[in-house]
Design a protein around this motif. Structure first.
Motif, PDB file in Angstrom:
ATOM      1  N   GLU A  65       0.845  -1.197   0.000  1.00 35.86           N
ATOM      2  CA  GLU A  65       0.000   0.000   0.000  1.00 35.86           C
ATOM      3  C   GLU A  65       0.878   1.243   0.000  1.00 35.86           C
ATOM      4  O   GLU A  65       1.887   1.300   0.704  1.00 35.86           O
ATOM      5  CB  GLU A  65      -0.865   0.069   1.264  1.00 35.86           C
ATOM      6  N   LEU A  66       0.470   2.227  -0.779  1.00 35.62           N
ATOM      7  CA  LEU A  66       1.074   3.553  -0.784  1.00 35.62           C
ATOM      8  C   LEU A  66      -0.057   4.539  -0.545  1.00 35.62           C
ATOM      9  O   LEU A  66      -1.023   4.579  -1.317  1.00 35.62           O
ATOM     10  CB  LEU A  66       1.754   3.834  -2.130  1.00 35.62           C
ATOM     11  N   ASP A  67       0.038   5.294   0.525  1.00 29.57           N
ATOM     12  CA  ASP A  67      -1.008   6.267   0.871  1.00 29.57           C
ATOM     13  C   ASP A  67      -2.391   5.624   0.898  1.00 29.57           C
ATOM     14  O   ASP A  67      -3.372   6.186   0.409  1.00 29.57           O
ATOM     15  CB  ASP A  67      -0.992   7.441  -0.115  1.00 29.57           C
ATOM     16  N   GLY A  68      -2.481   4.400   1.434  1.00 29.02           N
ATOM     17  CA  GLY A  68      -3.752   3.704   1.591  1.00 29.02           C
ATOM     18  C   GLY A  68      -4.281   3.026   0.341  1.00 29.02           C
ATOM     19  O   GLY A  68      -5.365   2.454   0.372  1.00 29.02           O
ATOM     20  N   ARG A  69      -3.520   3.047  -0.749  1.00 27.75           N
ATOM     21  CA  ARG A  69      -3.956   2.449  -2.022  1.00 27.75           C
ATOM     22  C   ARG A  69      -3.066   1.259  -2.347  1.00 27.75           C
ATOM     23  O   ARG A  69      -1.831   1.344  -2.283  1.00 27.75           O
ATOM     24  CB  ARG A  69      -3.846   3.509  -3.124  1.00 27.75           C
ATOM     25  N   VAL A  70      -3.682   0.119  -2.713  1.00 24.87           N
ATOM     26  CA  VAL A  70      -2.937  -1.081  -3.080  1.00 24.87           C
ATOM     27  C   VAL A  70      -2.272  -0.846  -4.434  1.00 24.87           C
ATOM     28  O   VAL A  70      -2.938  -0.503  -5.414  1.00 24.87           O
ATOM     29  CB  VAL A  70      -3.858  -2.317  -3.121  1.00 24.87           C
ATOM     30  N   ILE A  71      -0.942  -1.051  -4.468  1.00 25.26           N
ATOM     31  CA  ILE A  71      -0.178  -0.793  -5.689  1.00 25.26           C
ATOM     32  C   ILE A  71       0.601  -2.007  -6.182  1.00 25.26           C
ATOM     33  O   ILE A  71       1.291  -1.936  -7.190  1.00 25.26           O
ATOM     34  CB  ILE A  71       0.789   0.394  -5.494  1.00 25.26           C
ATOM     35  N   GLY A  72       0.500  -3.142  -5.463  1.00 26.74           N
ATOM     36  CA  GLY A  72       1.226  -4.327  -5.903  1.00 26.74           C
ATOM     37  C   GLY A  72       1.355  -5.346  -4.788  1.00 26.74           C
ATOM     38  O   GLY A  72       0.623  -5.303  -3.797  1.00 26.74           O
ATOM     39  N   LYS A  73       2.311  -6.246  -4.987  1.00 25.34           N
ATOM     40  CA  LYS A  73       2.589  -7.271  -3.974  1.00 25.34           C
ATOM     41  C   LYS A  73       4.070  -7.574  -3.949  1.00 25.34           C
ATOM     42  O   LYS A  73       4.771  -7.404  -4.945  1.00 25.34           O
ATOM     43  CB  LYS A  73       1.764  -8.519  -4.230  1.00 25.34           C
ATOM     44  N   ALA A  74       4.551  -7.980  -2.797  1.00 28.97           N
ATOM     45  CA  ALA A  74       5.952  -8.376  -2.635  1.00 28.97           C
ATOM     46  C   ALA A  74       6.020  -9.423  -1.544  1.00 28.97           C
ATOM     47  O   ALA A  74       5.304  -9.341  -0.552  1.00 28.97           O
ATOM     48  CB  ALA A  74       6.820  -7.182  -2.252  1.00 28.97           C
ATOM     49  N   GLY A  75       6.865 -10.406  -1.747  1.00 30.44           N
ATOM     50  CA  GLY A  75       7.039 -11.406  -0.713  1.00 30.44           C
ATOM     51  C   GLY A  75       7.275 -12.777  -1.279  1.00 30.44           C
ATOM     52  O   GLY A  75       7.869 -12.935  -2.345  1.00 30.44           O
ATOM     53  N   PHE A  76       6.770 -13.763  -0.556  1.00 33.15           N
ATOM     54  CA  PHE A  76       7.106 -15.151  -0.827  1.00 33.15           C
ATOM     55  C   PHE A  76       5.840 -15.989  -0.893  1.00 33.15           C
ATOM     56  O   PHE A  76       5.353 -16.472   0.120  1.00 33.15           O
ATOM     57  CB  PHE A  76       8.034 -15.669   0.277  1.00 33.15           C
ATOM     58  N   TRP A  77       5.305 -16.139  -2.096  1.00 33.51           N
ATOM     59  CA  TRP A  77       4.156 -17.021  -2.259  1.00 33.51           C
ATOM     60  C   TRP A  77       4.550 -18.425  -1.836  1.00 33.51           C
ATOM     61  O   TRP A  77       3.797 -19.133  -1.189  1.00 33.51           O
ATOM     62  CB  TRP A  77       3.674 -16.996  -3.713  1.00 33.51           C
ATOM     63  N   ARG A  78       5.778 -18.792  -2.185  1.00 33.90           N
ATOM     64  CA  ARG A  78       6.321 -20.089  -1.775  1.00 33.90           C
ATOM     65  C   ARG A  78       7.793 -19.871  -1.439  1.00 33.90           C
ATOM     66  O   ARG A  78       8.592 -19.540  -2.314  1.00 33.90           O
ATOM     67  CB  ARG A  78       6.159 -21.097  -2.910  1.00 33.90           C
ATOM     68  N   LEU A  79       8.135 -20.008  -0.156  1.00 33.22           N
ATOM     69  CA  LEU A  79       9.528 -19.864   0.266  1.00 33.22           C
ATOM     70  C   LEU A  79      10.382 -20.936  -0.395  1.00 33.22           C
ATOM     71  O   LEU A  79       9.912 -22.055  -0.558  1.00 33.22           O
ATOM     72  CB  LEU A  79       9.636 -19.988   1.790  1.00 33.22           C
ATOM     73  N   PRO A  80      11.584 -20.623  -0.797  1.00 32.68           N
ATOM     74  CA  PRO A  80      12.363 -19.405  -0.565  1.00 32.68           C
ATOM     75  C   PRO A  80      12.341 -18.427  -1.738  1.00 32.68           C
ATOM     76  O   PRO A  80      13.160 -17.526  -1.797  1.00 32.68           O
ATOM     77  CB  PRO A  80      13.774 -19.957  -0.373  1.00 32.68           C
ATOM     78  N   ASP A  81      11.406 -18.565  -2.673  1.00 28.31           N
ATOM     79  CA  ASP A  81      11.428 -17.784  -3.907  1.00 28.31           C
ATOM     80  C   ASP A  81      10.672 -16.466  -3.763  1.00 28.31           C
ATOM     81  O   ASP A  81       9.458 -16.467  -3.548  1.00 28.31           O
ATOM     82  CB  ASP A  81      10.828 -18.615  -5.051  1.00 28.31           C
TER      83      ASP A  81
END
Length: 171
Positions: A65-81
């Motif tokens: 979120e940027l200023d309360g608005r969803v702008i994307g995703k980041a992280g690990f749907w399946r670790l370790p990738d």
């Protein structure tokens, strides 16, 4: 789960994120190097989002979120990738590096894992620069690793060790 950075909030996904994520996942610029073609319907994005939500709130895969608005995703749907996608209108501002760096630091702080991996299209120069800026090193190359909408894509493989993140983390 929620992580705050200087400009962003990374948090667990919820049903209210559908429209924001659809704006990202339906944009052909954003999905040029994604694992699926652009989403054509809200139903496609809803199924994708349901999968993200089903992983549970402790799973290190976050909407951005940027200023309360969803702008994307980041992280690990399946670790370790690690994986990430950001609305193209916001590219070039360092937001992806900020989000991905926070997700990486969270995983190393909360999981007993020694290294993370990434799989990137060799034509995605911006993503390669991002990974290398975060300390990832190239570990290999694969031909025809992804079939996206009937088109075969290659992969460049990267890895980041816990010790390299400690020594190379951006200030």
């Amino acid at each position: 789960m929620e992580i705050r950075t200087p400009r962003l909030t990374l948090r667990s996904a919820g049903p209210d994120d559908l429209e924001g994520m659809h704006a990202v996942l339906s944009d052909p610029r954003a999905t040029l190097w994604w694992s699926t073609p652009p989403h054509e319907t809200l139903e496609q994005t809803a199924a994708w989002l349901d999968g993200m939500i089903a992983n549970g709130p402790d799973h290190p895969d976050f909407v951005i979120e940027l200023d309360g608005r969803v702008i994307g995703k980041a992280g690990f749907w399946r670790l370790p990738d690690v994986g990430y996608i950001l609305h193209p209108d916001l590219w070039g501002q360092g937001l992806a590096a900020e989000a991905v760096g926070a997700a990486i630091d969270h995983v190393f702080a909360t999981r007993d894992i020694e290294s993370l991996t990434a799989d990137v299209d060799p034509e995605n120069a911006a993503s390669i620069r991002l990974l290398e800026r975060l300390g990832f090193v190239r570990t290999g190359f694969g031909e025809r690793t992804w079939n996206v909408g009937g088109v075969w894509k290659d992969s460049v493989f990267y890895a980041l060790s816990r010790s390299d993140r400690k020594t190379k983390a951006p200030a």
